[in-house]
Each structure stands twice: as structure tokens, then as C-alpha cells.
Design a protein around this motif. Structure first.
Motif, PDB file in Angstrom:
ATOM      1  N   GLN A 256       0.750  -1.346   0.014  1.00 16.67           N
ATOM      2  CA  GLN A 256      -0.026  -0.074  -0.102  1.00 16.67           C
ATOM      3  C   GLN A 256       0.767   1.238  -0.185  1.00 16.67           C
ATOM      4  N   ARG A 257       1.887   1.212   0.776  1.00 13.93           N
ATOM      5  CA  ARG A 257       2.771   2.306   0.914  1.00 13.93           C
ATOM      6  C   ARG A 257       3.335   2.662  -0.403  1.00 13.93           C
ATOM      7  N   ARG A 258       4.002   1.520  -0.972  1.00 18.71           N
ATOM      8  CA  ARG A 258       4.741   1.767  -2.176  1.00 18.71           C
ATOM      9  C   ARG A 258       3.623   2.386  -3.403  1.00 18.71           C
ATOM     10  N   ARG A 259       2.449   1.904  -3.305  1.00 19.50           N
ATOM     11  CA  ARG A 259       1.598   2.269  -4.410  1.00 19.50           C
ATOM     12  C   ARG A 259       1.143   3.732  -4.308  1.00 19.50           C
ATOM     13  N   GLU A 260       1.057   3.930  -2.789  1.00 22.33           N
ATOM     14  CA  GLU A 260       0.402   5.582  -2.695  1.00 22.33           C
ATOM     15  C   GLU A 260       1.736   6.414  -2.873  1.00 22.33           C
ATOM     16  N   ARG A 261       3.031   6.036  -2.928  1.00 20.16           N
ATOM     17  CA  ARG A 261       4.179   6.643  -3.207  1.00 20.16           C
ATOM     18  C   ARG A 261       4.157   6.843  -4.693  1.00 20.16           C
ATOM     19  N   ARG A 262       3.942   5.722  -5.627  1.00 21.79           N
ATOM     20  CA  ARG A 262       3.826   6.038  -7.080  1.00 21.79           C
ATOM     21  C   ARG A 262       2.613   6.799  -7.349  1.00 21.79           C
ATOM     22  N   LEU A 263       1.478   6.750  -6.706  1.00 27.66           N
ATOM     23  CA  LEU A 263       0.507   7.614  -7.354  1.00 27.66           C
ATOM     24  C   LEU A 263       0.778   9.038  -6.874  1.00 27.66           C
ATOM     25  N   ARG A 264       1.193   9.274  -5.574  1.00 24.60           N
ATOM     26  CA  ARG A 264       1.680  10.543  -5.428  1.00 24.60           C
ATOM     27  C   ARG A 264       2.856  11.036  -6.519  1.00 24.60           C
ATOM     28  N   LYS A 265       3.720  10.190  -7.108  1.00 23.84           N
ATOM     29  CA  LYS A 265       4.770  10.693  -8.047  1.00 23.84           C
ATOM     30  C   LYS A 265       4.064  10.872  -9.251  1.00 23.84           C
ATOM     31  N   GLU A 266       3.158  10.276  -9.461  1.00 27.55           N
ATOM     32  CA  GLU A 266       2.308  10.412 -10.939  1.00 27.55           C
ATOM     33  C   GLU A 266       1.786  11.609 -10.877  1.00 27.55           C
ATOM     34  N   LEU A 267       0.917  11.965  -9.749  1.00 26.14           N
ATOM     35  CA  LEU A 267       0.182  12.950  -9.642  1.00 26.14           C
ATOM     36  C   LEU A 267       0.825  14.286  -9.703  1.00 26.14           C
ATOM     37  N   ILE A 268       1.897  14.393  -9.065  1.00 24.62           N
ATOM     38  CA  ILE A 268       2.677  15.510  -8.958  1.00 24.62           C
ATOM     39  C   ILE A 268       3.704  15.771 -10.296  1.00 24.62           C
TER      40      ILE A 268
END
Lengths: 324, 134
Positions: A256-268
Motif C-alpha cells: 500500500q505504501r509503495r503504491r501510494e508513493r507511486r500515485l503521489r509521484k504520478e500526480l505531482i
């Protein structure tokens, strides 16, 4: 838009040509990409994403091919993204990883796509996140991303995938190289490929020693495996190690943490690129005019930079106020 | 930054000859012209070439053949593309191909044949002006 709707329909019908076309669209055009990607249903990804990285010539493509074969054999649907560098001069590229994928041709359940890095310097391509979104939507159960040949610092892959495999080969440096920051830190699974070559044992020991010093960062102990990708030796063990790591991710909440990190990066990443395009579109003339002053020595980059960014933001605020 | 559509070309060697210098020279020239070249190497079957062309969403397939089997292999690639509903992908060929064979190959749907002595600039220009109508 008609074209996007048509593409969406064909994607739903699992049409490979539509997938291939959609990938080109999200690579080539910002507007087309956001329109298409925003139309996909926002369901969470069921795909497991693996990244393979390591220096040029270390055998990443051959290893990727063998991994894909093993996943296919057990009934997974596999998507491969093979990234090679684009020329900083012409923008062209020779995408040659597919040469090593011959044994996968003709098989069902696999899609292979080569991508040029297109100006991205972190080991992935500029549109990797968007392309991933399409592959996930298409329903691949395993997606493997092979990065460009990396050196020491191209670590974007770690923010994009669930599990990172770092491929090393014998003879590329001493134990201090193995202790350096960057690539050496991002492995979830280490592979010493070409393990039939002289010095493989030494390389294995150096990596193990370096990893011992950085233990304690997580509960997962990074395995170091020996493979000979060309003959397939060690590939079964690699698949087992990846399965074990995925289970660890799921059980520990790290997934979950890794996927959140990825989504954050994608969004930014998306917001940054929209803002940058807008800045360039509106401020090109200002930039050109001020550049002349900088070159003449009348002012400097930072004074101008502060001025231009404030001017851009103020104009933007005024514009938005008028629209309200 | 707004980007323009990138031309993608598959360069492949169908059949059994092992001479890939020409294919590599062309691949390199297309790269330097800003195109993305998917290079799949030697000894490809027409089926493999068509599968790769579709997965890679290329605009053009460039076939190189020096074995003499071009009259069989080139039209087969065109045919398979058609069967896969991908007839919009342009097929061009090169290699040691006798003048007498060229009309047949063009009738079979190969858009252009580049014989020895063609400048790489001509290949680049042909692809630029014919690709991207998709």
C-alpha cells in the motif's frame, strides 16, 4: 472526442492494436493522454509490477525474457515494457531489447512494448507511468519494466514498481562500489548474472557484505542470487524470491505504501508537466528577451528567474480571477 | 511541452541470411533523423515481424533481405498485416533485389524498394513523407 471513445471501446474488448495505439497516444501527446486516461475506470490496480535494472550489457533483457516465460507458464498474463535511451540530439532511438525476446513470440497472454526514454534521465521513459496505467487497465497480472542500462543514480524505477531487481555482473568494481548510494540501495532482490564468469563469487560476497551494513531498514532481507540468464540457470529461484517479496509486501502493508508513493509521484509529475507547458507557452517571449540581457552581463539567471516566475504566477492569478 | 507524433519504424530481417549490415546502417540513419527504430534482428519469420509491428504500433515496417527469398517473404508480411487489420502499416524493403522483381513486389503491396546504392537520406525522406497518415 470520437477517437478516444472508439479507442476506449476497443480497449474494453481487449484489442491489442487498440492498446498499442493508446500507448503511442499517451506517449506523444499530453492532451490526448489526459483525456484518455481520465476516461478509464478508476479501479485499483490488480497488477503486480516488477522492475529490472542494472548496467548496459548485464543481461537484463535476457533475464526479463526468461522471467516472462516462467510467469506465462504458470498462467499469468504478462506485459513487458522495455526502455532504451533516446538520443539527446535527434530524439531518435534504437530500441533493441526485443532481440532477446524471441522465445516469447507467438505465445498468447503476453504483450511486449519498447519505449524510448524521450528525455527522461532516471532510467525510465517520460511516459512510463501513463503507459503502466494502460497496461493495468488492460488486465495484465504481471507487468515487468526493464529500465535503460543504468549506472549509479538512475533510481526512478523504485518509485514506480512493487519489486525492484538489480542485476549486477562480475568484474565491474570493488567493494566500495557496492557500498555507494543510489542503485545499490534500491534492490528488493539482487541478481549477479553471468555467474559462470570469473569473479562471480567475489561479486556475490561484496554485495552481500554491503547489504549487511544497510540491514535494519526493513523486515525484508534482500536475497542475492546467482543466475546465468542465457541458459536459464537460477531463474526459478529468482521467480521464487520475487513471489516471497510480493508476499512480504502484501502482508506488511508495504505494498500500500509503495503504491501510494507511486500515485503521489504520478500526480505531482502530471501537475508539474502541465504547469511547465503553460509556462513555456506563455513566457517564451519573456525568456528570449531576458536571456539576451543575461548573456550581455546586465543581469543574472536568478534575478530573472525570480522575476519571471512571479510574473507568471501573478498573471495566472489575474486570469483565474477574471474567469471566476 | 507539446510534443509531436514520433515516427516508429520496425527494422527486421526476414528469412535465413545473416547479413545485417545494411539493416543496421538504415536503422542508424532513421535514429539520427529522430525516429524510434525497433530493431528485431536476424532470422525473423513474417509472423514474428507482424506480431512485433502490431504490438509496437509502428508506422512503417522496413524489411531487409539478401537471400533472394524476397518475392516470397515481403508479400507474405503485407498479407499477414492485412489479415490482422493492420494494412495501414507501410511496408518497404531493401537488399539485393533484381530490377525485374520490383514491379511484382509493388503490386503485392510493398510501397517502395531500396536497392544497393540508395542514399540513407532518400530512405529517411520517403518514410517522412509517407508515414504518419494513420
Amino acid at each position: 472526442m470520437q477517437a478516444v471513445n472508439n479507442l476506449l471501446e476497443r480497449l474494453e474488448a481487449r484489442d491489442i492494436r487498440a492498446l498499442a495505439r493508446a500507448i503511442s497516444l499517451v506517449e506523444d501527446s499530453e492532451e490526448g493522454a489526459s483525456e484518455l486516461l481520465a476516461s478509464l475506470s478508476p479501479r485499483l490496480s490488480g497488477s503486480r509490477i516488477i522492475g529490472i535494472t542494472g548496467p548496459p550489457g548485464s543481461g537484463k533483457s535476457t533475464l526479463t525474457s526468461k522471467l516472462a516465460r516462467d510467469f506465462l507458464d504458470r498462467g499469468e498474463k504478462v506485459g513487458l515494457l522495455l526502455i532504451d535511451p533516446s538520443s539527446p540530439f535527434s530524439g531518435g532511438a534504437i530500441l533493441g531489447d526485443r532481440i532477446r525476446m524471441q522465445e516469447l513470440s507467438g505465445r498468447d497472454g503476453i504483450y511486449i512494448r519498447s519505449l524510448g526514454s524521450r528525455g527522461s534521465v532516471g532510467g525510465l521513459s517520460q511516459a512510463t507511468a501513463r503507459v503502466l496505467r494502460l497496461l493495468e487497465h488492460f488486465g495484465f497480472s504481471v507487468i515487468i519494466i526493464e529500465t535503460v542500462g543504468t549506472g549509479q543514480a538512475e533510481t526512478d524505477v523504485v518509485e514506480t514498481v512493487d519489486s525492484v531487481v538489480v542485476v549486477a555482473v562480475p568484474g565491474l568494481g570493488d567493494d566500495i562500489q557496492a557500498m555507494k548510494a543510489g542503485i545499490m540501495e534500491i534492490a528488493d532482490v539482487f541478481v549477479v548474472n553471468k555467474a559462470d564468469k570469473d569473479g562471480a563469487d567475489r561479486t556475490l560476497r561484496q554485495i552481500e557484505a554491503a547489504l549487511q551494513m544497510q540491514e535494519g531498514q526493513g523486515m525484508h532481507k534482500v536475497p542475492v542470487l546467482a543466475t546465468v540468464a542465457s541458459s536459464g540457470q537460477g531463474v526459478t529461484e529468482l521467480v521464487a524470491a520475487l513471489d516471497a517479496h510480493y508476499k512480504y509486501l502484501a502482508d506488511s502493508g508495504e505494498l500500500q505504501r509503495r503504491r501510494e508513493r507511486r500515485l503521489r509521484k504520478e500526480l505531482i509529475g502530471y501537475v508539474t508537466s502541465v504547469l511547465m507547458s503553460d509556462f513555456f507557452a506563455r513566457s517564451q517571449a519573456d525568456v528570449d528577451a531576458k536571456l539576451a540581457d543575461i548573456i550581455q552581463g546586465r543581469t543574472d539567471v536568478y534575478t530573472v528567474g525570480r522575476f519571471l516566475s512571479r510574473k507568471y504566477i501573478n498573471e495566472r492569478v489575474e486570469r483565474d480571477a477574471k474567469q471566476d | 511541452m507539446a510534443e509531436q507524433r514520433k515516427i516508429r519504424v520496425l527494422v527486421a530481417k526476414p528469412g535465413l541470411d545473416g547479413h545485417d549490415r545494411g539493416a543496421k546502417v538504415v536503422a542508424r540513419a532513421l535514429r539520427d533523423a529522430g525516429m524510434e527504430v525497433i530493431y528485431t534482428g536476424l532470422r525473423q519469420t513474417p509472423e514474428q515481424i507482424v506480431e512485433a509491428a502490431i504490438q509496437e504500433d509502428v508506422d512503417v515496417v522496413g524489411l531487409s533481405c539478401l537471400s533472394g527469398a524476397h518475392n516470397h517473404l515481403f508479400p507474405r508480411v503485407v498479407e499477414l498485416l492485412k489479415a490482422k487489420d493492420a494494412a495501414d502499416i507501410l511496408v518497404v524493403g531493401g537488399g539485393v533485389i533484381p530490377e525485374d522483381d520490383i514491379p511484382f513486389l509493388k503490386e503485392s503491396g510493398v510501397k517502395e524498394i531500396f536497392t544497393p546504392g540508395t542514399s540513407t537520406g532518400d530512405v529517411v525522406n520517403f518514410i517522412r513523407s509517407h508515414a504518419g497518415s494513420k
